[in-house]
Design a protein around this motif. Structure first.
Motif, mmCIF file in Angstrom:
data_model
loop_
_atom_site.group_PDB
_atom_site.id
_atom_site.type_symbol
_atom_site.label_atom_id
_atom_site.label_comp_id
_atom_site.label_asym_id
_atom_site.label_seq_id
_atom_site.Cartn_x
_atom_site.Cartn_y
_atom_site.Cartn_z
ATOM 1 N N ILE A 122 0.866 -1.175 0.000
ATOM 2 C CA ILE A 122 0.000 0.000 0.000
ATOM 3 C C ILE A 122 0.908 1.231 0.000
ATOM 4 O O ILE A 122 1.717 1.410 0.920
ATOM 5 C CB ILE A 122 -0.932 0.040 1.230
ATOM 6 N N TYR A 123 0.762 2.060 -1.024
ATOM 7 C CA TYR A 123 1.577 3.272 -1.110
ATOM 8 C C TYR A 123 0.688 4.494 -0.932
ATOM 9 O O TYR A 123 -0.168 4.792 -1.773
ATOM 10 C CB TYR A 123 2.305 3.332 -2.443
ATOM 11 N N ASP A 124 0.860 5.180 0.195
ATOM 12 C CA ASP A 124 0.200 6.460 0.440
ATOM 13 C C ASP A 124 0.986 7.496 -0.362
ATOM 14 O O ASP A 124 2.038 7.976 0.065
ATOM 15 C CB ASP A 124 0.230 6.761 1.945
ATOM 16 N N VAL A 125 0.467 7.816 -1.533
ATOM 17 C CA VAL A 125 1.248 8.543 -2.536
ATOM 18 C C VAL A 125 1.710 9.909 -2.052
ATOM 19 O O VAL A 125 2.895 10.248 -2.137
ATOM 20 C CB VAL A 125 0.440 8.678 -3.848
ATOM 21 N N MET A 126 0.799 10.708 -1.530
ATOM 22 C CA MET A 126 1.156 12.089 -1.206
ATOM 23 C C MET A 126 1.967 12.208 0.088
ATOM 24 O O MET A 126 2.686 13.185 0.276
ATOM 25 C CB MET A 126 -0.107 12.948 -1.130
ATOM 26 N N GLN A 127 1.863 11.218 0.954
ATOM 27 C CA GLN A 127 2.691 11.205 2.164
ATOM 28 C C GLN A 127 3.997 10.445 1.944
ATOM 29 O O GLN A 127 4.844 10.394 2.846
ATOM 30 C CB GLN A 127 1.916 10.576 3.329
ATOM 31 N N THR A 193 -6.450 1.302 6.913
ATOM 32 C CA THR A 193 -5.930 0.017 7.380
ATOM 33 C C THR A 193 -4.490 0.139 7.862
ATOM 34 O O THR A 193 -4.129 -0.403 8.916
ATOM 35 C CB THR A 193 -6.030 -1.040 6.271
ATOM 36 N N VAL A 194 -3.644 0.843 7.110
ATOM 37 C CA VAL A 194 -2.249 0.961 7.555
ATOM 38 C C VAL A 194 -2.125 1.849 8.783
ATOM 39 O O VAL A 194 -1.174 1.710 9.559
ATOM 40 C CB VAL A 194 -1.308 1.448 6.423
ATOM 41 N N HIS A 195 -3.088 2.724 9.005
ATOM 42 C CA HIS A 195 -3.073 3.496 10.241
ATOM 43 C C HIS A 195 -3.364 2.607 11.444
ATOM 44 O O HIS A 195 -2.839 2.841 12.537
ATOM 45 C CB HIS A 195 -4.079 4.644 10.168
ATOM 46 N N VAL A 196 -4.182 1.579 11.256
ATOM 47 C CA VAL A 196 -4.381 0.593 12.321
ATOM 48 C C VAL A 196 -3.096 -0.219 12.501
ATOM 49 O O VAL A 196 -2.638 -0.457 13.619
ATOM 50 C CB VAL A 196 -5.578 -0.331 12.029
ATOM 51 N N ALA A 197 -2.504 -0.622 11.387
ATOM 52 C CA ALA A 197 -1.287 -1.450 11.438
ATOM 53 C C ALA A 197 -0.114 -0.715 12.079
ATOM 54 O O ALA A 197 0.765 -1.347 12.673
ATOM 55 C CB ALA A 197 -0.911 -1.912 10.035
ATOM 56 N N SER A 198 -0.091 0.602 11.952
ATOM 57 C CA SER A 198 1.013 1.372 12.519
ATOM 58 C C SER A 198 0.706 1.895 13.915
ATOM 59 O O SER A 198 1.514 2.631 14.494
ATOM 60 C CB SER A 198 1.378 2.538 11.588
ATOM 61 N N GLY A 199 -0.472 1.532 14.471
ATOM 62 C CA GLY A 199 -0.803 1.886 15.847
ATOM 63 C C GLY A 199 -1.485 3.221 16.026
ATOM 64 O O GLY A 199 -1.753 3.631 17.161
#
Length: 267
Positions: A122-127, A193-199
């Protein structure tokens, strides 16, 4: 060469393809998009969504001929089973954000073998945040390994809830929000989803996610110890849409109990 022996090659190629796609997307910001409505005025597709999906399909067909592709915009294969190797692609997750904000959207690619997630990206493009996971090898953001998640209960964490769930007349999703420390809405299943994965969050709930909304995030989430199921606790079906929940183990149980408290069934 079998699938397991190709992990390194696949990882490198997929990362290159995703970065290429991201550059193409960013270059489109100054151009006029061709926008079409799919199911409703909030479910849109652009010429860029289509071009990026075609980009991935061309690469996959060249390097991995014979492997099937399930893509959001329909340029892949008619996939009716997850037998063999299946790629699941969302060229732009958060298209409405892409159109309206030019932010908070992601490129998502997953590779499954016989129904089991092997690779997720998953690539958060702008961040410029690149999340990647390989089954059994952990999950990473920009090359740094994500720590196993803390099993935080619902009341001690923030949750993301899709707008469709928040607007339900039953108010069950709002009850989840009230029990938590607060609600955050982004509009991209992958980023939430990645915000959950990163805590950053303890859970993400959505009324209806398609396979391409789920596949990559599920691989990443499970590598850090999260639980990813339907809202009723049943197993995700990657051949159809799912009311979905990804959460820490404790928050997952608490949310399932809250949602089922009045007998409502989320299939």
């Amino acid at each position: 060469m079998n699938f397991l022996n190709q992990f390194r090659e696949r990882n490198q190629l997929i990362k290159e393809w995703i970065y290429e796609a991201a550059e193409t997307i960013k270059k489109s910001f100054d151009a006029e998009l061709e926008i079409q409505q799919k199911t409703n005025r909030n479910d849109l597709v652009t010429n860029m969504d289509k071009a990026i999906e075609k980009h991935f399909i061309e690469k996959i067909h060249h390097f991995f001929p014979g492997e099937r592709i399930l893509g959001e915009e329909g340029f892949g294969d008619a996939v009716h089973s997850l037998d063999g190797v299946v790629w699941i692609i969302d060229p732009i997750d958060g298209t409405l954000n892409f159109i309206k904000q030019q932010d908070d959207f992601a490129i998502m690619v997953a590779v499954y073998e016989n129904g089991k997630g092997q690779l997720g990206f998953i690539y958060d493009v702008m961040q410029d945040k690149f999340y990647a996971a390989q089954v059994g090898e952990g999950a990473y953001c920009n090359g740094n390994r994500l720590s196993p998640i803390k099993d935080t209960p619902l009341k001690e964490g923030l949750v993301a809830i899709s707008s469709a769930l928040m607007s339900e007349k039953t108010g069950l999703a709002r009850a989840v929000g009230r029990t938590s420390s607060g609600v955050r809405l982004i509009g991209s299943a992958g980023i939430e989803t990645v915000h959950v994965a990163s805590g950053r969050l303890v859970a993400y709930l959505a009324a209806s996610l398609a396979p391409w909304d789920i596949a990559a995030g599920k691989v990443i989430a499970e590598e850090v110890g999260l639980v990813y199921t339907k809202l009723n606790g049943n197993k995700i079906d990657l051949l159809q849409k799912n009311p979905s929940l990804v959460a820490t183990p404790t928050a997952h149980k608490e949310i399932i109990d809250l949602l089922n408290s009045n007998g409502k069934s989320y299939m």
